[in-house]
Design a protein around this motif. Sequence first.
Motif: not given
Length: 839
Positions: A2, A4, A132-134, A138, A284
């Motif tokens: 992951k 950030y 979080d890039s997932t 994001y 998130t």
Amino acid sequence: MKRYLIVPILLCLTLSATARHKHHKGATASAPAKPEDSGAKNGPKPFDKVITDKAVTNKGLITVHKLDDKYYFEIPDSLMGRQMIVTTRYSKMAGGGGVYAGEMANSQTVIWEKGPNKNVFLRVVTTISIADSTHDIYKAVTSSNLNPIAFAFEIKAYGKDSTSVVIDVSDFFKGDNHPVSLNEFSKKRFNLGSQVSDRSYIAAIHTYPINTEVRVVRTFNSTPSFTPPSPGSFPGTTLRAAAVANAVTLETNNSFVLLPKVPMQKRLFDPRVGFFQDDYEVYTDDQQKVEAQSFIVRWRLEPKDEDIEKWKRGELVEPKKPIVYYIDPATPKKWKPYLILGINDWQKAFEKAGFKNAIMGKEWDDKDSTMNLEDARFSVLRYLPSDIENAYGPNVHDPRSGEIIESHIAWYHNVMKLLHDWYMIQTAAVDPRARKMEFDDELMGNLIRFVSSHEVGHTLGLRHNMGSSSRTPVEKLRDKAWVEAHGHTASIMDYARFNYVAQPEDSISEAGLFPRIGDYDKWAIQWGYKASFAKDEKEDKKIVNKWVIDSLKANPRLWFGTESNQYDPREQTEDLGDNSMKASEYGILNLKRIILRLPEWTREEADKYDNLSDMYYALTGQFGRYMGHVLKNVGGVYETPKSIEQAGEDVYEPTPKVIQQDAVAFLNKQLFETPEWLLNKEILNKISNPVANENVCNIQTGILNSLLSGARLNRLVVSANRYGDNITYPLEDMMNDVKKGIWNELVSNKPIDGYRRNLQKAYVDALANILNPPPAPAANGFMAPPAIKNTDVASVARAQMFVLRNQINAAIPGTKDKMSKYHLEDVSERIKKALDPKS
């Protein structure tokens, strides 16, 4: 893996012991550019055309090439997008500004990044949020925030293997560029104008495996200012150099320190344990509200690879990288051992966290040419040539995780005067060593040792624990066996100086008089540094929450009381014990002993009573502290942070009624009845002009005005409204008790002395200000006092004035003393005017 994103916002930087820097990871570096055709007229040239054989090259975090008067950075592609902290310290400083070589001038987090036009950007990174890039959010967080580009560098060449870029940094460092120069706050403070280019130059650049150091001489235009600052503005200082040269020259050192690629695991902040904190918001896709995540500031302590299993079994192991503080070579030799002892005293605390030899003090090695006092690889206790009576311990930490990177403790030479005055006034009644103006080296050394431990505690991440002293029963402070075994306070991070409660007949030794690293300090280090072996910070939070609950239940002396609570009387500076009235009574008994001997104990040949003056005012100041300790109980509100698993009382509760009543009774007896013992003419006739305001009068009126302030009286009202009159101190009862004390001559018919007359006029003025408040001052950024016009405070104050005027008018005919009669007639008219301003 992951990724950030850390979101930026440009903040004004404030430098202090408790300042928090919010700068975090920025945008990802763009893809590496390819080397240009060597035949191009513009753009990068072949490496050997830029960095010739004449260049002096030093390899390290950033490879540095010096060619004639030019400096070049060769930055590898692997560092692009990596966060670095840049700390700027004064390595040499102009005199007269109260700032000294070794102190911090600026701190930023930066990243190097390849730009689109054969250039390299230096971005300053500041952060309030991560994502979080997932997660889908994001994208929104990324699009809404951008780190500012502070400077752009033309790429002069690519490295020999095409995996690095070469840039010319000469003008950047010589120039007045914010990331590597003074911040605007400091320039305004020192009245500095523009930087002068022909008198500014790079003195040296050194590079090491994890850091690169740049030293620059900077000259600023500066015109002496004779205009006083406007109300509400920050007072500036014209440095003496400006008056003689219209210029100020100083030298700064920039430390570029690479932050870890993978941040240390965070430990989330808990208000029941006193650690400094940093924070940011976490976004998130799954949350229904934004998480404001606060985490503590601490060093990274890890076991050596070969000791990991021992460490997991709970055996003491040495850390892979211990915490080392070096002593400035400018420190007088006789004090170095005591400063080192103060550092090493923390070793026992770290043993509670599973590490032995985790922290140590060492003397600086002057013979090692690779060591530099401003080098960020070394944490240093800097000895400053200053008349300031202080010391402080800041730290520089990774804003992503709270990991402390380095610390420079500032130790002002004149802190010894502060220590002398504290110790003489608080212990001379019980310790013969304190009865002179110059202490023996051993005594002063041990005093230095205790302050050293306190300041080191701050650099370990610990805040002041002003509530610790309230967990010691007052009578235990006179129990020789107990206090020598346990210490008068459970935390050296409290401002509990010396045991002023101990009486001569108690025969208590230094062990029971001095502060020391105590139960709370050891536990706080254990809580902050012991591994929980949790998979993430959320699991860790649950584990360490249970540590807090279980530990406080087993030992109430581990309680933390913040330094910023203005309402809880358990959290005070310079106080001792669980009862301010009892502790202060003992303290006053000792002051009465000391004042009689001050002329003898302060006597030195050819002294012009300066010593006597200093110590008399230190003594009256100590008396004033006792009054302040007692005062805070009136209208007090206890605040005890808890998690929902903890049983017992509420988080908020009023100070018990009987304690508040005792506090008012104490003030009536010890302060409002003229303390004649402080008005020692043998002393005052030698040190004080009679036309000057005397400290005793100032203390009386200051405490009375605070006691009768609208804010305090309103706290009594709102507490009674919530908790009921049966467990609180009703406002009318409190006002009646104060009036009986201030105006008892109305019943006794005794003459009213000058101090009492002043005090009684101050009483009337305080109530008149409630009925007819003066115009509110212009807004200056501070919180306005609560409005009390429509509360019961004004009603009770008016009733008190009516009753008092009737009592005064009834007493006037029977008053025989002429000045007392004049005074009462005057006060009666003042009350009449306050009740009816138009009359």
